[in-house]
Design a protein around this motif. Structure first.
Motif, PDB file in Angstrom:
ATOM      1  N   LEU A 332       0.830  -1.208   0.000  1.00 39.23           N
ATOM      2  CA  LEU A 332       0.000   0.000   0.000  1.00 39.23           C
ATOM      3  C   LEU A 332       0.864   1.257   0.000  1.00 39.23           C
ATOM      4  CD1 LEU A 332      -2.760   1.470   0.353  1.00 39.23           C
ATOM      5  CD2 LEU A 332      -2.524   1.094   2.826  1.00 39.23           C
ATOM      6  N   LEU A 333       1.938   1.247   0.755  1.00 40.12           N
ATOM      7  CA  LEU A 333       2.804   2.423   0.872  1.00 40.12           C
ATOM      8  C   LEU A 333       3.717   2.620  -0.332  1.00 40.12           C
ATOM      9  CD1 LEU A 333       3.742   2.108   4.637  1.00 40.12           C
ATOM     10  CD2 LEU A 333       2.583   4.058   3.583  1.00 40.12           C
ATOM     11  N   GLY A 334       3.834   1.594  -1.181  1.00 39.35           N
ATOM     12  CA  GLY A 334       4.678   1.732  -2.349  1.00 39.35           C
ATOM     13  C   GLY A 334       6.140   1.910  -1.973  1.00 39.35           C
ATOM     14  N   GLU A 335       6.796   2.899  -2.581  1.00 37.22           N
ATOM     15  CA  GLU A 335       8.225   3.090  -2.306  1.00 37.22           C
ATOM     16  C   GLU A 335       8.464   3.477  -0.843  1.00 37.22           C
ATOM     17  OE1 GLU A 335       8.772   7.703  -3.808  1.00 37.22           O
ATOM     18  OE2 GLU A 335       9.270   6.046  -5.161  1.00 37.22           O
ATOM     19  N   ASP A 336       7.505   4.130  -0.213  1.00 35.56           N
ATOM     20  CA  ASP A 336       7.670   4.457   1.210  1.00 35.56           C
ATOM     21  C   ASP A 336       7.716   3.189   2.063  1.00 35.56           C
ATOM     22  OD1 ASP A 336       7.716   7.145   0.710  1.00 35.56           O
ATOM     23  OD2 ASP A 336       5.592   7.462   1.157  1.00 35.56           O
ATOM     24  N   GLY A 337       7.057   2.136   1.609  1.00 37.89           N
ATOM     25  CA  GLY A 337       7.052   0.888   2.356  1.00 37.89           C
ATOM     26  C   GLY A 337       8.382   0.169   2.335  1.00 37.89           C
ATOM     27  N   LEU A 338       9.237   0.536   1.377  1.00 38.21           N
ATOM     28  CA  LEU A 338      10.549  -0.106   1.276  1.00 38.21           C
ATOM     29  C   LEU A 338      11.561   0.504   2.224  1.00 38.21           C
ATOM     30  CD1 LEU A 338      10.798  -0.423  -2.608  1.00 38.21           C
ATOM     31  CD2 LEU A 338      10.083  -2.164  -0.966  1.00 38.21           C
ATOM     32  N   ARG A 339      11.233   1.638   2.812  1.00 37.24           N
ATOM     33  CA  ARG A 339      12.178   2.298   3.713  1.00 37.24           C
ATOM     34  C   ARG A 339      12.243   1.565   5.043  1.00 37.24           C
ATOM     35  NH1 ARG A 339       9.678   7.445   1.894  1.00 37.24           N
ATOM     36  NH2 ARG A 339      11.038   8.283   0.274  1.00 37.24           N
ATOM     37  N   TYR A 340      13.449   1.410   5.536  1.00 32.45           N
ATOM     38  CA  TYR A 340      13.663   0.828   6.860  1.00 32.45           C
ATOM     39  C   TYR A 340      14.792   1.606   7.485  1.00 32.45           C
ATOM     40  CZ  TYR A 340      14.645  -2.581  10.534  1.00 32.45           C
ATOM     41  OH  TYR A 340      14.842  -3.180  11.748  1.00 32.45           O
ATOM     42  N   GLU A 341      14.484   2.378   8.510  1.00 29.90           N
ATOM     43  CA  GLU A 341      15.385   3.424   8.962  1.00 29.90           C
ATOM     44  C   GLU A 341      16.574   2.940   9.782  1.00 29.90           C
ATOM     45  OE1 GLU A 341      12.944   6.222  10.986  1.00 29.90           O
ATOM     46  OE2 GLU A 341      11.869   6.857   9.181  1.00 29.90           O
ATOM     47  N   ASP A 342      16.463   1.791  10.438  1.00 34.69           N
ATOM     48  CA  ASP A 342      17.502   1.429  11.403  1.00 34.69           C
ATOM     49  C   ASP A 342      17.998   0.013  11.156  1.00 34.69           C
ATOM     50  OD1 ASP A 342      19.195   1.217  13.493  1.00 34.69           O
ATOM     51  OD2 ASP A 342      17.709   1.420  15.073  1.00 34.69           O
ATOM     52  N   TRP A 343      19.178  -0.102  10.518  1.00 31.18           N
ATOM     53  CA  TRP A 343      19.785  -1.411  10.282  1.00 31.18           C
ATOM     54  C   TRP A 343      20.883  -1.713  11.294  1.00 31.18           C
ATOM     55  CZ3 TRP A 343      17.968  -5.154   7.305  1.00 31.18           C
ATOM     56  CH2 TRP A 343      17.070  -4.815   6.305  1.00 31.18           C
ATOM     57  N   THR A 344      21.077  -0.831  12.268  1.00 25.53           N
ATOM     58  CA  THR A 344      22.129  -1.072  13.244  1.00 25.53           C
ATOM     59  C   THR A 344      21.771  -2.239  14.134  1.00 25.53           C
ATOM     60  OG1 THR A 344      21.143   0.507  14.786  1.00 25.53           O
ATOM     61  CG2 THR A 344      22.782   1.352  13.257  1.00 25.53           C
ATOM     62  N   MET A 345      22.788  -2.947  14.585  1.00 29.42           N
ATOM     63  CA  MET A 345      22.551  -4.099  15.455  1.00 29.42           C
ATOM     64  C   MET A 345      22.314  -3.611  16.880  1.00 29.42           C
ATOM     65  SD  MET A 345      24.753  -7.546  15.943  1.00 29.42           S
ATOM     66  CE  MET A 345      24.981  -8.234  17.569  1.00 29.42           C
ATOM     67  N   VAL A 346      21.100  -3.761  17.336  1.00 28.28           N
ATOM     68  CA  VAL A 346      20.752  -3.402  18.707  1.00 28.28           C
ATOM     69  C   VAL A 346      20.312  -4.656  19.436  1.00 28.28           C
ATOM     70  CG1 VAL A 346      20.132  -1.037  18.136  1.00 28.28           C
ATOM     71  CG2 VAL A 346      18.378  -2.822  18.027  1.00 28.28           C
ATOM     72  N   PRO A 348      17.498  -5.395  21.753  1.00 25.13           N
ATOM     73  CA  PRO A 348      16.290  -4.896  22.405  1.00 25.13           C
ATOM     74  C   PRO A 348      15.872  -5.755  23.594  1.00 25.13           C
ATOM     75  CG  PRO A 348      15.722  -6.080  20.404  1.00 25.13           C
ATOM     76  CD  PRO A 348      17.220  -6.000  20.443  1.00 25.13           C
ATOM     77  N   GLU A 349      15.251  -5.107  24.568  1.00 22.59           N
ATOM     78  CA  GLU A 349      14.705  -5.841  25.707  1.00 22.59           C
ATOM     79  C   GLU A 349      13.336  -6.418  25.382  1.00 22.59           C
ATOM     80  OE1 GLU A 349      14.615  -3.614  29.296  1.00 22.59           O
ATOM     81  OE2 GLU A 349      16.795  -3.542  29.506  1.00 22.59           O
ATOM     82  N   LYS A 350      12.673  -5.867  24.365  1.00 24.01           N
ATOM     83  CA  LYS A 350      11.360  -6.364  23.985  1.00 24.01           C
ATOM     84  C   LYS A 350      11.108  -6.027  22.524  1.00 24.01           C
ATOM     85  CE  LYS A 350       9.276  -2.155  25.897  1.00 24.01           C
ATOM     86  NZ  LYS A 350       8.392  -1.622  26.938  1.00 24.01           N
ATOM     87  N   VAL A 351      10.172  -6.747  21.914  1.00 28.41           N
ATOM     88  CA  VAL A 351       9.811  -6.526  20.513  1.00 28.41           C
ATOM     89  C   VAL A 351       8.735  -5.447  20.447  1.00 28.41           C
ATOM     90  CG1 VAL A 351       8.875  -7.573  18.431  1.00 28.41           C
ATOM     91  CG2 VAL A 351      10.355  -8.901  19.931  1.00 28.41           C
ATOM     92  N   ASP A 352       8.930  -4.471  19.579  1.00 28.32           N
ATOM     93  CA  ASP A 352       7.949  -3.407  19.398  1.00 28.32           C
ATOM     94  C   ASP A 352       7.488  -3.419  17.946  1.00 28.32           C
ATOM     95  OD1 ASP A 352       6.386  -1.174  19.403  1.00 28.32           O
ATOM     96  OD2 ASP A 352       8.007   0.265  19.691  1.00 28.32           O
ATOM     97  N   PHE A 353       6.382  -4.091  17.685  1.00 34.34           N
ATOM     98  CA  PHE A 353       5.868  -4.189  16.323  1.00 34.34           C
ATOM     99  C   PHE A 353       5.302  -2.853  15.845  1.00 34.34           C
ATOM    100  CE2 PHE A 353       5.929  -8.814  16.405  1.00 34.34           C
ATOM    101  CZ  PHE A 353       6.073  -9.124  15.069  1.00 34.34           C
ATOM    102  N   TYR A 354       4.719  -2.100  16.751  1.00 32.25           N
ATOM    103  CA  TYR A 354       3.871  -0.991  16.326  1.00 32.25           C
ATOM    104  C   TYR A 354       4.545   0.372  16.416  1.00 32.25           C
ATOM    105  CZ  TYR A 354       0.878  -4.948  17.140  1.00 32.25           C
ATOM    106  OH  TYR A 354       0.359  -6.212  17.136  1.00 32.25           O
ATOM    107  N   GLY A 355       5.673   0.458  17.114  1.00 31.69           N
ATOM    108  CA  GLY A 355       6.358   1.727  17.215  1.00 31.69           C
ATOM    109  C   GLY A 355       7.419   1.920  16.146  1.00 31.69           C
ATOM    110  N   ARG A 356       7.447   1.031  15.169  1.00 33.94           N
ATOM    111  CA  ARG A 356       8.461   1.085  14.111  1.00 33.94           C
ATOM    112  C   ARG A 356       7.763   1.288  12.771  1.00 33.94           C
ATOM    113  NH1 ARG A 356      12.705  -2.003  16.447  1.00 33.94           N
ATOM    114  NH2 ARG A 356      14.008  -1.538  14.645  1.00 33.94           N
ATOM    115  N   ASP A 357       8.557   1.347  11.690  1.00 27.05           N
ATOM    116  CA  ASP A 357       7.946   1.593  10.392  1.00 27.05           C
ATOM    117  C   ASP A 357       7.498   0.284   9.734  1.00 27.05           C
ATOM    118  OD1 ASP A 357      11.229   2.435   9.084  1.00 27.05           O
ATOM    119  OD2 ASP A 357      10.372   0.483   9.565  1.00 27.05           O
ATOM    120  N   ALA A 358       6.825   0.421   8.599  1.00 28.06           N
ATOM    121  CA  ALA A 358       6.230  -0.734   7.928  1.00 28.06           C
ATOM    122  C   ALA A 358       7.285  -1.746   7.495  1.00 28.06           C
ATOM    123  CB  ALA A 358       5.417  -0.274   6.719  1.00 28.06           C
ATOM    124  N   GLY A 359       8.454  -1.260   7.074  1.00 28.75           N
ATOM    125  CA  GLY A 359       9.510  -2.170   6.652  1.00 28.75           C
ATOM    126  C   GLY A 359       9.949  -3.092   7.769  1.00 28.75           C
TER     127      GLY A 359
END
Length: 406
Positions: A332-346, A348-359
């Motif tokens: 639905l988002l098209g080219e915007d859906g391909l963006r993923y802002e953070d590829w750094t290795m972190v 996390p203490e928990k999984v956050d499905f909804y506070g991140r982007d579609a990618g």
């Protein structure tokens, strides 16, 4: 009437919504969340029986129907009370706690349940191994008894939260001379013990939420064994049934969860809409609502008994639906859906499905059909234990584990 914990209340047989609300009001009068330190508040809430309504008195509960927990939670939330950050401690809450309650000794329940619920001690699950994932009973991690302790050697993999955990639920082989399902014992493992090594596993999202864990000469006291020696498979089944309900059966409002994000994009970005995508969104919305209502039905069944194989159906539906919805959102988002802002290795203490982007959601959802039981295994469980279809042939049923081909 005086309850078993020395307070006043209706007794285990008479708890209803009004009585629970009164218990919460009494608790809040003595522990104002605005001025009480968070950990102190959570400990007091546990001691008042407002952690798990259906647990026994003295172990965080009231001995009341499970459904009344929602009443207590709503009253406490309305008063601004802190929660125990359930996403961060989900393995402890959803898997370790019900297993300890069912199979633990009085001393184990007393020691582990309170800090587990308050979040002071994080738990992880040491089940899967590099060669024993879907066929978990073929696990090779060994535990050898040495007096009042067990010496454990082996490797575990795909362990969420191992890098933050204080304790782990662990299954290991204690008798290689019997068939694979019968020679397993269940333990509580100290993740700070000598010989425990945690290494990160970088995922497709770029982060390292999972881990591999190496156990080298790790000593576990026999007092930390859950259930009888050699009966670990039965104990583990209780954990796995609860795990699948915990993953796929979380209570959601209408249009909650992953479908909420896709619907929000549809409403906020009218320029993206097409008739074909409209039809697909409607189909996914209906599927999400069916899954939500199905989960509610299973939770109602859970209120009167332990989770059964129906939980596998919930988890199977959750995995497939999350993947389809996240894929729809990216499209639905098209080219915007391909963006993923953070590829750094972190880490996390928990999984956050909804506070991140579609990618991120699209990539992370790929793991839903593996974690907590692969979709292929869940289909077998549903076929055999829910639908009553014939079981798959097993040539290793009566073969000692040590004689199985490697």
């Amino acid at each position: 009437m005086t309850t078993d914990d020395g307070g006043t209340g209706p007794g285990s047989a008479g708890w209803g919504p009004d009585e629970v609300r009164e218990r919460v009001r009494e608790f809040l009068a003595a522990h104002d969340p605005a001025v009480t330190e968070r950990t102190e508040f959570l400990r007091a809430r546990f001691d008042a029986g407002l952690a798990w309504a259906h647990f026994p008195v003295g172990l965080g509960g009231l001995g009341a129907p499970r459904s009344l927990q929602a009443v207590a939670d709503a009253e406490l939330a309305a008063a601004g009370a802190p929660d125990n950050d359930p996403q961060r401690i989900g393995i402890g809450l959803g898997m370790a706690a019900p297993t300890i309650l069912r199979y633990g000794t009085p001393e184990q329940k007393e020691r582990f349940l309170r800090p587990l619920w308050t979040g002071e001690e994080v738990w992880c699950q040491l089940f899967s191994e590099p060669g024993a994932g879907s066929d978990l009973a073929s696990l090779r991690t060994r535990a050898v008894r040495d007096g009042d302790t067990w010496v454990v050697d082996g490797q575990k993999v795909w362990t969420s939260s191992a890098h933050t955990a204080r304790w782990a639920i662990l299954i290991a082989r204690t008798d290689p001379d019997v068939p694979k399902h019968r020679g397993i014992t269940y333990f509580v493992c100290d993740m700070t013990a000598p010989g425990v090594e945690v290494r990160p596993l970088r995922q497709i999202t770029g982060e390292a939420e999972f881990n591999e864990v190496f156990l080298t000469g790790v000593r576990i006291p026999d007092a930390h064994r859950l259930g009888d020696e050699g009966d670990g498979w039965r104990v583990a089944q209780a954990t796995l049934m609860n795990e699948r309900v915990a993953i796929g059966g979380n209570p959601l409002p209408r249009e909650g969860g992953m479908i909420a994000r896709a619907a929000a994009v549809w409403r906020e970005r009218p320029e993206l809409r097409t008739l074909q995508l409209h039809d697909r969104l409607l189909e996914l919305w209906v599927e999400a609502e069916v899954a939500r209502l199905g989960a509610e039905r299973v939770r109602q069944q859970l209120a009167v008994g332990a989770p059964g194989p129906e939980g596998s159906g919930l988890k199977l539906a959750f995995a497939g639906l999350n993947q389809r919805i996240s894929g729809f959102e990216v499209e639905l988002l098209g080219e915007d859906g391909l963006r993923y802002e953070d590829w750094t290795m972190v880490r996390p203490e928990k999984v956050d499905f909804y506070g991140r982007d579609a990618g991120y959601r699209y990539l992370r959802a790929k793991g839903n059909s593996i974690e907590g039981g692969t979709s292929e295994i869940l289909r077998n469980i549903i076929a055999e234990r829910v639908l009553g279809l014939p079981a798959e042939p097993r040539n290793d049923k009566d073969v000692a584990w040590k004689d199985l081909p490697r």
